[in-house]
Structure formats: structure tokens, C-alpha cells
Design an enzyme around this catalytic site. Structure first.
Site, short mmCIF file in Angstrom:
data_model
loop_
_atom_site.label_atom_id
_atom_site.label_comp_id
_atom_site.label_asym_id
_atom_site.label_seq_id
_atom_site.Cartn_x
_atom_site.Cartn_y
_atom_site.Cartn_z
N GLY A 1 0.78 -1.24 0.00
CA GLY A 1 0.00 0.00 0.00
C GLY A 1 0.81 1.28 0.00
O GLY A 1 0.40 2.28 -0.58
N ASP B 1 -5.21 2.60 10.43
CA ASP B 1 -6.59 2.22 10.68
C ASP B 1 -6.72 1.84 12.16
O ASP B 1 -6.81 2.72 13.01
CB ASP B 1 -6.91 1.06 9.71
CG ASP B 1 -8.35 0.63 9.72
OD1 ASP B 1 -9.23 1.48 9.92
OD2 ASP B 1 -8.62 -0.56 9.51
N GLY C 1 -4.32 0.68 13.89
CA GLY C 1 -3.03 1.03 14.47
C GLY C 1 -2.19 -0.18 14.84
O GLY C 1 -1.02 -0.03 15.21
N ARG D 1 -5.33 -0.44 -6.73
CA ARG D 1 -4.18 0.27 -6.16
C ARG D 1 -3.71 1.38 -7.10
O ARG D 1 -3.18 2.39 -6.67
CB ARG D 1 -3.01 -0.70 -5.94
CG ARG D 1 -3.23 -1.73 -4.85
CD ARG D 1 -1.91 -2.44 -4.55
NE ARG D 1 -2.07 -3.67 -3.79
CZ ARG D 1 -2.15 -3.75 -2.47
NH1 ARG D 1 -2.09 -2.66 -1.74
NH2 ARG D 1 -2.28 -4.91 -1.87
P1 IMP Z 1 -4.08 -1.34 10.85
O1 IMP Z 1 -3.15 -2.31 11.49
O2 IMP Z 1 -5.52 -1.68 11.13
O3 IMP Z 1 -3.79 0.11 11.13
O4 IMP Z 1 -3.94 -1.69 9.33
C1 IMP Z 1 -3.55 -0.85 8.38
C2 IMP Z 1 -3.52 -1.58 7.07
O5 IMP Z 1 -4.81 -2.12 6.73
C3 IMP Z 1 -3.18 -0.60 5.99
O6 IMP Z 1 -1.82 -0.57 5.77
C4 IMP Z 1 -3.97 -1.09 4.81
O7 IMP Z 1 -3.18 -2.01 4.09
C5 IMP Z 1 -5.15 -1.83 5.40
N1 IMP Z 1 -6.37 -0.98 5.38
C6 IMP Z 1 -6.94 -0.35 6.41
N2 IMP Z 1 -8.04 0.33 6.05
C7 IMP Z 1 -8.17 0.13 4.72
C8 IMP Z 1 -9.13 0.60 3.72
O8 IMP Z 1 -10.10 1.34 3.99
N3 IMP Z 1 -8.91 0.19 2.45
C9 IMP Z 1 -7.86 -0.62 2.09
N4 IMP Z 1 -6.95 -1.07 2.98
C10 IMP Z 1 -7.10 -0.70 4.28
MG MG Z 2 -0.77 -1.46 4.10
#
Ligand code: IMP
Ligand code: MG
Length: 176
Positions: free
Chosen positions: A45, A104, A106, A166
Site C-alpha cells: 500500500g 486504521d 493502528g 491500487r
Molecule cells: P491497521 O493495522 O488496522 O492500522 O492496518 C492498516 C492496514 O490495513 C493498511 O496498511 C492497509 O493495508 C489496510 N487498510 C486499512 N483500512 C483500509 C481501507 O479502507 N482500504 C484498504 N486497505 C485498508
Molecule cells: Mg498497508
């Protein structure tokens, strides 16, 4: 579900995104004047954001990549993160900025930042183009971020839905 481009609504148009990235690069360059920076892209990403951001940073830059996956959803996750690809280069003594697409829950970044901190970088910062604060479970300090986004499924500029979209040059969300 088979999502088509028609199901995607624009959230941040390309021009706005580009302007913000230039602003962020200027702030990073200012804060790190006289230093060299080592950018770590979190795959996949973060790839679109890091390449764009790095072009506008005016201090010397080196780059590296790492890939991690976080297990479980926001409601069930224990925050277990697996490193799929580690860095190629050591980071000890370097000014490191981790570059990510979105923060998101975290979980991923709080794990990765601790993991990287153990390698004794001179400094360690986090830069994300998007922040989804409504979903945060683990507190993570984001040093630089572009936009707050609502709790919607976001795609484009590195973010995927089932590995697709992407490559959209703007940020959108999937209308459900
Ligand atoms: P976290 O550990 O929940 O903060 O995950 C973050 C990761 O989840 C990001 O690096 C994204 O790859 C994926 N992610 C979180 N929200 C979204 C979204 O709305 N669309 C696509 N990928 C997401
Ligand atoms: Mg990611």
C-alpha cells in the site's frame, strides 16, 4: 462481490492529493534540514505514496521496503503481525521515516515501530497519507499525515480491494 470502477466514489481528487504530498515533503525536508533520510515503504500500500513523496523531499534520501501482515479484524485481532519481507539494509544510526498508506486500527504500525526501534535508528518517524481515527484501537503517533478519512472502505493510490484498484491516481471509497 465483484466491484467495478462504477462503484467507486471519489474522496480525494488527484490534484488535491498531489498538492498535499508536496506540502508534506516540504515539511519533512524542513524538519530534517542538514540530515539524510532513510524512507521505509510498507508494501504494498505504501509504494505509490513513497515514490511520489520522495520525489519532492529536498534532503538526501535512501529507500528500503518491508512487508507485514496483521492478523484478525478490528473486533477479534490480538494485534499479531507477521513480517513477510524484512529490510535489506541496517537502520542503526539513520534518520528513518516509515511510509504507510493508511493508519486504521493502528495494530500494524505500533508493532512495526517497536520492531524497528530495537534496531537503534537515530530517529524514527511515521508518515501516512491517510488516517482513519474512528477505527483506532492502538494509540500510534503519526508524525506526518495527509488526510483524515471517514470509516469507509478506501481504495486507490496504493490501497486495494482484493488487490485491485491500487493504481487509481486518486483516493476513492466503495459505495456499499
Ligand atoms: P491497521 O493495522 O488496522 O492500522 O492496518 C492498516 C492496514 O490495513 C493498511 O496498511 C492497509 O493495508 C489496510 N487498510 C486499512 N483500512 C483500509 C481501507 O479502507 N482500504 C484498504 N486497505 C485498508
Ligand atoms: Mg498497508
Amino acid at each position: 462481490m465483484n466491484i467495478s470502477k462504477n462503484d467507486i466514489k471519489t474522496l480525494i481528487p488527484q490534484a488535491e492529493l498531489e498538492a498535499k504530498i508536496k506540502e508534506m515533503a516540504a515539511e519533512i525536508s524542513k524538519r530534517h534540514e542538514g540530515e539524510e533520510l532513510h524512507l521505509i515503504c510498507i508494501l504494498k500500500g505504501g509504494a505509490y505514496f513513497m515514490t511520489e513523496l520522495s520525489k519532492y523531499i529536498t534532503v538526501p534520501v535512501t529507500i528500503d521496503f518491508m512487508s507485514a501482515s496483521s492478523y484478525g479484524s478490528g473486533t477479534t485481532s490480538s494485534g499479531v503481525v507477521k513480517i513477510n519481507k524484512d529490510l535489506d539494509e541496517p537502520i542503526e544510526g539513520k534518520h528513518v521515516i516509515v511510509v504507510e498508506d493508511i493508519i486504521d486500527t493502528g495494530y500494524t504500525l505500533s508493532y512495526l515501530l517497536n520492531f524497528l526501534k530495537d534496531r537503534k535508528p537515530a530517529s524514527l518517524e511515521l508518515c501516512a497519507i491517510l488516517n482513519k481515527p474512528s477505527r483506532r484501537i492502538v494509540d500510534v503517533h503519526i508524525d506526518y499525515y495527509g488526510f483524515d478519512v471517514p470509516d469507509k472502505f478506501i481504495v486507490g493510490f496504493g490501497l486495494d480491494a482484493d488487490q485491485k484498484f491500487r493504481n487509481l491516481p486518486y483516493i476513492g471509497y466503495i459505495e456499499t
